[in-house]
Write a protein that holds these residues in place. Structure first.
Motif, PDB file in Angstrom:
ATOM      1  N   MET B   1       8.366  57.630 -26.804  1.00 20.09           N
ATOM      2  CA  MET B   1      10.176  58.221 -27.493  1.00 20.09           C
ATOM      3  C   MET B   1      10.182  58.049 -29.205  1.00 20.09           C
ATOM      4  O   MET B   1      10.232  56.780 -29.353  1.00 20.09           O
ATOM      5  N   TRP B   2      10.870  59.160 -29.149  1.00 19.65           N
ATOM      6  CA  TRP B   2      10.988  58.825 -30.370  1.00 19.65           C
ATOM      7  C   TRP B   2      12.674  58.552 -31.072  1.00 19.65           C
ATOM      8  O   TRP B   2      13.616  59.288 -30.264  1.00 19.65           O
ATOM      9  N   LEU B   3      13.547  57.334 -31.536  1.00 17.53           N
ATOM     10  CA  LEU B   3      15.059  57.381 -32.002  1.00 17.53           C
ATOM     11  C   LEU B   3      14.928  57.888 -33.592  1.00 17.53           C
ATOM     12  O   LEU B   3      13.343  57.219 -34.300  1.00 17.53           O
ATOM     13  N   PRO B   4      16.271  58.576 -33.847  1.00 24.91           N
ATOM     14  CA  PRO B   4      16.497  58.696 -35.007  1.00 24.91           C
ATOM     15  C   PRO B   4      16.836  57.770 -35.731  1.00 24.91           C
ATOM     16  O   PRO B   4      18.166  57.200 -36.185  1.00 24.91           O
ATOM     17  N   GLN B   6      16.665  55.410 -39.459  1.00 28.11           N
ATOM     18  CA  GLN B   6      15.834  55.581 -40.481  1.00 28.11           C
ATOM     19  C   GLN B   6      16.393  53.813 -41.442  1.00 28.11           C
ATOM     20  O   GLN B   6      16.949  53.747 -41.289  1.00 28.11           O
ATOM     21  N   PRO B  39      12.002  52.617 -25.926  1.00 30.14           N
ATOM     22  CA  PRO B  39      11.215  52.150 -26.303  1.00 30.14           C
ATOM     23  C   PRO B  39      11.446  50.390 -25.680  1.00 30.14           C
ATOM     24  O   PRO B  39      11.765  49.970 -26.349  1.00 30.14           O
ATOM     25  N   GLU B  43       7.201  48.876 -29.633  1.00 26.32           N
ATOM     26  CA  GLU B  43       6.964  50.037 -29.953  1.00 26.32           C
ATOM     27  C   GLU B  43       7.877  50.137 -30.884  1.00 26.32           C
ATOM     28  O   GLU B  43       7.103  50.903 -32.088  1.00 26.32           O
ATOM     29  N   LEU B  44       9.097  49.738 -30.387  1.00 25.10           N
ATOM     30  CA  LEU B  44       9.982  50.260 -31.721  1.00 25.10           C
ATOM     31  C   LEU B  44       9.502  49.604 -33.319  1.00 25.10           C
ATOM     32  O   LEU B  44       9.423  50.076 -34.065  1.00 25.10           O
ATOM     33  N   GLN B  46       6.593  49.217 -34.186  1.00 23.92           N
ATOM     34  CA  GLN B  46       5.930  49.858 -34.571  1.00 23.92           C
ATOM     35  C   GLN B  46       6.486  51.172 -34.978  1.00 23.92           C
ATOM     36  O   GLN B  46       6.250  51.358 -36.101  1.00 23.92           O
ATOM     37  N   MET B  47       7.162  51.327 -34.772  1.00 23.35           N
ATOM     38  CA  MET B  47       7.999  52.988 -35.328  1.00 23.35           C
ATOM     39  C   MET B  47       8.501  53.202 -36.461  1.00 23.35           C
ATOM     40  O   MET B  47       8.703  53.652 -37.321  1.00 23.35           O
ATOM     41  N   LEU B  48       9.290  51.722 -36.252  1.00 17.62           N
ATOM     42  CA  LEU B  48       9.834  51.799 -37.640  1.00 17.62           C
ATOM     43  C   LEU B  48       9.458  50.449 -38.992  1.00 17.62           C
ATOM     44  O   LEU B  48       9.964  49.901 -39.378  1.00 17.62           O
TER      45      LEU B  48
END
Lengths: 129, 129, 129, 129
Positions: B1-4, B6, B39, B43-44, B46-48
DNA sequence: GTGGTCTAGACCACC
DNA sequence: GTGGTCTAGACCACG
């Protein structure tokens, strides 16, 4: 000499920062004219009931911005700054704060009208209230 | 799952705060619906590309605000919140930011028109630009 | 009596030091001959718009260097100094300043040519400009 | 991590200034590349055997010049700076020092040749010696 | 662990 | 009197 600077003990903002913002505003808005001798570090510290070091930091920061000028043994003065530079300083903080506000609005998907309404309300509260 | 979301490395704002603001905005503006599974912390993070500690703090903060709900072993979900409460949350940050901007303007003695002009400019930049 | 001494308010150098350097230069370069009567402390302070304390310090320092001589009730004179001693004084400050400049250049890894170029430019600016 | 910084206890120059000059030189001359993580304030203070506050001041000054970037909880890094800006920084101190030297020479009425000779001597001493 | 703020107090240099 | 430097040490915020 007295300066209209208020400290909010409750605020999360650092002490030095609160003082800096207000003193900078006094200078760039022309309420403290070029050449004005400011209170000595010790005096201002006493007036604001804070440490000498905190005031020193404020004076030092504003000097490195070119708004103040200090001479050892003499005191701290409002520096000579070009009018254009002064105007830039004066509006910079406002423009940034306004930009933040609009950005915050977009983030929660406010429409242009919606955020404008909030703004007009705030404007009326501060200027007519 | 992706979150916008930045992250701005240059900003002076703390990492956790930047993330919190954006995630909160996604929830209160309805872009993340009630019950949505977020997430995992790992996970989050890692994403960020940030620390797990940072993400944990974000989830904890939003949970204590009542916007998230964590279930042991299952994960973190968007909580059920009354619409009225949601609206309050949604505009609170905007109202505060707008108030800050007007206060900043008054500090350097902007006229009502002057600050309004700055505001309209920002509005046009963000919405028509 | 007038002395070609300029004070730079903007400089970070202490007042007394600016005056000292220039007065010393006038003496060791022979522009003020042996035996010349200098202005009184009060006069010079008035001329330079600075404190009497500052001028007194200058006279005292130069007297302790053997370049000035004060006689009770008469005033302050340029002392008698051997030519060899005078020459040493004359170049000492220059040599030190030049050494500082080269050291500064080495610190940021300037090549010999690079720093020489900067030097020739400065020389042309001051002597042909 | 080790940094080639030398402190001269005898010098009249303030401690923080000596450190600042040398660290700035390391950065603008490219010996410390963009993004490099500097020693923590506590580490460097221990290495240089000075107070934490002194190092803090150095890092803070260089950050306000845009050469360093600090993030709370993370550390202090060499900032990203445009090459042109870097070159300006690199030569600024040298140009100023050279200008001072020439000014000192003119003050004692050195001829162009005379001061040039002193300069070439210093250059040879530092680069061939 | 990191940096950020604030304090008290000593000592020096300048005017 | 003024500002400038340096110290030690406490406490907080961030990752």
């Amino acid at each position: 000499m007295w300066l209209p600077i208020q400290i909010n003990e409750q605020s999360a903002e650092p002490l030095y920062y609160q003082i800096e913002v207000q003193l900078r505003a006094l200078i760039v808005s022309g309420q403290l004219a070029e050449g004005t001798l400011l209170p000595s570090i010790r005096e201002l510290a006493q007036m604001l009931k804070c440490s000498i070091i905190t005031v020193r930091r404020v004076y030092q920061d504003l000097e490195s911005e070119g708004l103040l000028r200090t001479r050892q043994g003499t005191g701290t003065y409002v520096a000579r700054v070009e009018q254009r530079e002064l105007d830039r300083h004066r509006l910079a903080a406002v423009i940034e704060a306004v930009d933040n506000a609009v950005t915050a609005g977009k983030l929660v998907q406010c429409t242009k009208d919606e955020i404008n309404e909030i703004f007009q309300e705030a404007l009326n509260k501060h200027y007519n209230g």
